[in-house]
Design a protein around this motif. Structure first.
Motif, mmCIF file in Angstrom:
data_model
loop_
_atom_site.group_PDB
_atom_site.id
_atom_site.type_symbol
_atom_site.label_atom_id
_atom_site.label_comp_id
_atom_site.label_asym_id
_atom_site.label_seq_id
_atom_site.Cartn_x
_atom_site.Cartn_y
_atom_site.Cartn_z
ATOM 1 N N GLU A 43 0.830 -1.198 0.000
ATOM 2 C CA GLU A 43 0.000 0.000 0.000
ATOM 3 C C GLU A 43 0.871 1.258 0.000
ATOM 4 O O GLU A 43 0.580 2.234 -0.711
ATOM 5 C CB GLU A 43 -0.933 -0.004 1.213
ATOM 6 N N GLY A 44 1.936 1.233 0.800
ATOM 7 C CA GLY A 44 2.855 2.364 0.815
ATOM 8 C C GLY A 44 3.538 2.544 -0.531
ATOM 9 O O GLY A 44 3.738 3.677 -0.989
ATOM 10 N N ALA A 45 3.893 1.429 -1.165
ATOM 11 C CA ALA A 45 4.520 1.497 -2.480
ATOM 12 C C ALA A 45 3.549 2.083 -3.506
ATOM 13 O O ALA A 45 3.938 2.925 -4.340
ATOM 14 C CB ALA A 45 4.965 0.105 -2.915
ATOM 15 N N ARG A 46 2.280 1.653 -3.445
ATOM 16 C CA ARG A 46 1.284 2.156 -4.392
ATOM 17 C C ARG A 46 1.114 3.664 -4.251
ATOM 18 O O ARG A 46 1.067 4.399 -5.242
ATOM 19 C CB ARG A 46 -0.055 1.449 -4.164
ATOM 20 N N LYS A 47 1.048 4.160 -3.021
ATOM 21 C CA LYS A 47 0.894 5.600 -2.800
ATOM 22 C C LYS A 47 2.091 6.371 -3.355
ATOM 23 O O LYS A 47 1.924 7.443 -3.962
ATOM 24 C CB LYS A 47 0.739 5.873 -1.300
ATOM 25 N N ALA A 48 3.291 5.829 -3.138
ATOM 26 C CA ALA A 48 4.488 6.512 -3.623
ATOM 27 C C ALA A 48 4.509 6.574 -5.147
ATOM 28 O O ALA A 48 4.810 7.620 -5.737
ATOM 29 C CB ALA A 48 5.730 5.802 -3.097
ATOM 30 N N PHE A 49 4.179 5.467 -5.806
ATOM 31 C CA PHE A 49 4.216 5.443 -7.274
ATOM 32 C C PHE A 49 3.079 6.283 -7.876
ATOM 33 O O PHE A 49 3.237 6.873 -8.954
ATOM 34 C CB PHE A 49 4.149 4.006 -7.775
ATOM 35 N N ARG A 50 1.937 6.343 -7.174
ATOM 36 C CA ARG A 50 0.859 7.204 -7.649
ATOM 37 C C ARG A 50 1.255 8.676 -7.543
ATOM 38 O O ARG A 50 0.908 9.488 -8.408
ATOM 39 C CB ARG A 50 -0.426 6.932 -6.852
ATOM 40 N N LYS A 51 1.965 9.006 -6.487
ATOM 41 C CA LYS A 51 2.460 10.384 -6.349
ATOM 42 C C LYS A 51 3.448 10.696 -7.465
ATOM 43 O O LYS A 51 3.440 11.810 -8.022
ATOM 44 C CB LYS A 51 3.137 10.550 -4.981
ATOM 45 N N LEU A 52 4.279 9.704 -7.809
ATOM 46 C CA LEU A 52 5.220 9.892 -8.912
ATOM 47 C C LEU A 52 4.474 10.138 -10.219
ATOM 48 O O LEU A 52 4.879 10.984 -11.028
ATOM 49 C CB LEU A 52 6.124 8.661 -9.036
ATOM 50 N N LEU A 53 3.359 9.437 -10.426
ATOM 51 C CA LEU A 53 2.568 9.635 -11.643
ATOM 52 C C LEU A 53 1.942 11.030 -11.687
ATOM 53 O O LEU A 53 1.738 11.591 -12.767
ATOM 54 C CB LEU A 53 1.475 8.569 -11.753
ATOM 55 N N GLU A 54 1.605 11.567 -10.511
ATOM 56 C CA GLU A 54 1.086 12.937 -10.482
ATOM 57 C C GLU A 54 2.148 13.921 -10.976
ATOM 58 O O GLU A 54 1.824 14.912 -11.643
ATOM 59 C CB GLU A 54 0.667 13.309 -9.059
ATOM 60 N N LEU A 55 3.398 13.629 -10.621
ATOM 61 C CA LEU A 55 4.495 14.510 -11.021
ATOM 62 C C LEU A 55 4.939 14.247 -12.449
ATOM 63 O O LEU A 55 5.302 15.168 -13.177
ATOM 64 C CB LEU A 55 5.681 14.322 -10.063
ATOM 65 N N GLN A 56 4.919 12.971 -12.833
ATOM 66 C CA GLN A 56 5.338 12.566 -14.182
ATOM 67 C C GLN A 56 4.296 11.588 -14.737
ATOM 68 O O GLN A 56 4.446 10.370 -14.611
ATOM 69 C CB GLN A 56 6.720 11.917 -14.142
ATOM 70 N N PRO A 57 3.207 12.092 -15.311
ATOM 71 C CA PRO A 57 2.073 11.247 -15.732
ATOM 72 C C PRO A 57 2.442 10.106 -16.683
ATOM 73 O O PRO A 57 1.751 9.082 -16.709
ATOM 74 C CB PRO A 57 1.136 12.250 -16.418
ATOM 75 N N GLU A 58 3.486 10.258 -17.447
ATOM 76 C CA GLU A 58 3.842 9.229 -18.414
ATOM 77 C C GLU A 58 5.040 8.389 -17.960
ATOM 78 O O GLU A 58 5.685 7.734 -18.784
ATOM 79 C CB GLU A 58 4.164 9.873 -19.774
ATOM 80 N N SER A 59 5.337 8.399 -16.681
ATOM 81 C CA SER A 59 6.509 7.689 -16.179
ATOM 82 C C SER A 59 6.383 6.175 -16.395
ATOM 83 O O SER A 59 5.538 5.525 -15.777
ATOM 84 C CB SER A 59 6.704 7.964 -14.682
ATOM 85 N N PRO A 60 7.221 5.572 -17.264
ATOM 86 C CA PRO A 60 7.157 4.125 -17.501
ATOM 87 C C PRO A 60 7.483 3.325 -16.242
ATOM 88 O O PRO A 60 6.880 2.269 -16.001
ATOM 89 C CB PRO A 60 8.215 3.889 -18.587
ATOM 90 N N ALA A 61 8.409 3.822 -15.429
ATOM 91 C CA ALA A 61 8.799 3.105 -14.220
ATOM 92 C C ALA A 61 7.642 3.024 -13.236
ATOM 93 O O ALA A 61 7.393 1.964 -12.631
ATOM 94 C CB ALA A 61 9.996 3.801 -13.575
ATOM 95 N N ALA A 62 6.913 4.127 -13.070
ATOM 96 C CA ALA A 62 5.776 4.130 -12.142
ATOM 97 C C ALA A 62 4.649 3.230 -12.641
ATOM 98 O O ALA A 62 4.041 2.484 -11.870
ATOM 99 C CB ALA A 62 5.281 5.555 -11.945
ATOM 100 N N LEU A 63 4.358 3.303 -13.941
ATOM 101 C CA LEU A 63 3.293 2.467 -14.511
ATOM 102 C C LEU A 63 3.619 0.980 -14.368
ATOM 103 O O LEU A 63 2.759 0.179 -13.996
ATOM 104 C CB LEU A 63 3.090 2.830 -15.981
#
Length: 360
Positions: free
Chosen positions: A314-334
């Motif tokens: 759950e903590g990982a999901r929140k962190a990667f979702r925050k990354l997507l807010e900053l970089q919507p097309e981030s391949p690593a986050a997706l």
């Protein structure tokens, strides 16, 4: 660090130092007498008072020799040292001896040679830690053993361990404690450590990079920065002083600049901790970075990675979702979010299978 005494009148101080290959436990033996094992040297720089012991920035003339036999033999490896360098005076020491760090070596100094180290640069963590506890003209003995998974290695499976060496400090130039430094001096050290950490990381010296970033953080947290009004007043005073003396104005770091560098240091340290399989520390460092700079994409990604390693999905999901807010097309986050969804699906399937067996 831990200190204790034995029945032979010897104090043993132990600590853990960072080397390119990992962590090493160091035990330093010293007699109770203040004068312990003073080596005789000629020249006015042969000794310094206790108040002038090496401190941050001191140039220290040092020789490290590895004992060939720890069972009492006095023979030393690399006896053909550079004796000419030992004849130099303190006034002649102007810069540190350049030498590369070796990934396969524990002691990051040329054995048997007289060299000049600048205390605080972290060129050889073990040697510097010894020198910090010595006076000019002093010789001491150290025992080095590797630490794996938080435990001392007793059986020398991969190398001839433990190692026994002697460290000699011939002379040193004056240095400063961190509280004696001006903000400009501290800032220069912070930038130097940060740059050195990047060079070490790119060369594969992850432990060395972590050490450099940690050294920078220890200094930057003591750096006092002013608010905007105080900063403007101080800069005006600096301009007046520099005009009077004809010097260029010093560039003090702003509060925002210090905050940004501190966040970057925590983020970089988090990456190093991930590389050496320390996810809990990596998570803590990344958290500090995101609190200082919420828009730091790298810190959020490293926090997500650390949470994944700790199975905190759950903590990982929140962190990667925050990354997507900053970089919507981030391949690593997706990709990371897809991996988390897959792991959760597998976990749920395994849980369902266990429950069905329990009630069947």
């Amino acid at each position: 660090m831990h200190s204790n005494g034995d029945h032979d009148g010897v104090d043993v101080t132990s600590w853990v130092s960072v080397c390119p290959g990992g962590l090493w436990k160091v035990q330093l033996k010293q007699t109770h007498e203040e004068s312990q094992e003073i080596v005789s040297y000629s020249g006015d720089d042969a000794a310094c008072s206790s108040s002038d012991c090496p401190r941050l920035g001191s140039l220290c003339r040092v020789r490290v020799r590895l004992k060939a036999n720890m069972d009492g033999a006095e023979s030393l490896v690399s006896e053909m040292g550079n004796e000419k360098l030992s004849d130099q005076s303190v006034a002649e020491m102007t810069e540190a001896t350049p030498f590369p760090r070796c990934q396969d070596a524990v002691l990051q100094v040329p054995l048997g040679d007289w060299i000049t180290l600048r205390l605080g640069e972290g060129q050889c963590n073990i040697t510097e830690a010894c020198v910090e506890r010595m006076r000019a003209g002093q010789k001491t003995e150290i025992l080095i053993s590797r630490v794996e998974n938080g435990q001392d290695v007793s059986a020398p499976a991969k190398a001839k361990l433990p190692l026994c060496a002697t460290v000699e400090l011939k002379s040193c130039t004056p240095g400063k404690e961190s509280w004696e430094m001006s903000p400009d001096e501290k800032w220069q050290w912070v930038k130097s450590h940060k740059e050195r950490g990047g060079v070490r990381f790119r060369s594969g010296d992850v432990w060395g990079a972590a050490d450099s970033y940690s050294r920078a953080l220890k200094l930057i947290i003591t750096l006092r920065v002013h608010g905007r009004e105080e900063e403007e007043k101080e800069q005006e005073a600096e301009v007046q002083r520099d005009t009077d003396t004809g010097d260029k104005m010093h560039q003090h770091p702003s509060a925002n600049e210090v905050k940004s560098i501190k966040a970057e240091l925590h983020s970089n340290l988090s990456l190093c901790q991930l590389k050496v399989n320390q996810p809990e520390r990596a998570k803590a460092s990344a958290t500090k970075a995101t609190l200082l700079e919420p828009g730091g994409a790298k810190a959020w990604y490293r926090m997500g990675q650390a949470c994944q390693m700790l199975n905190e999905l759950e903590g990982a999901r929140k962190a990667f979702r925050k990354l997507l807010e900053l970089q919507p097309e981030s391949p690593a986050a997706l990709k990371a979010l897809k991996d988390i969804a897959r792991i959760e699906k597998e976990n749920n399937a395994q849980l369902g299978l266990r429950l069905s067996k329990m009630f069947s």
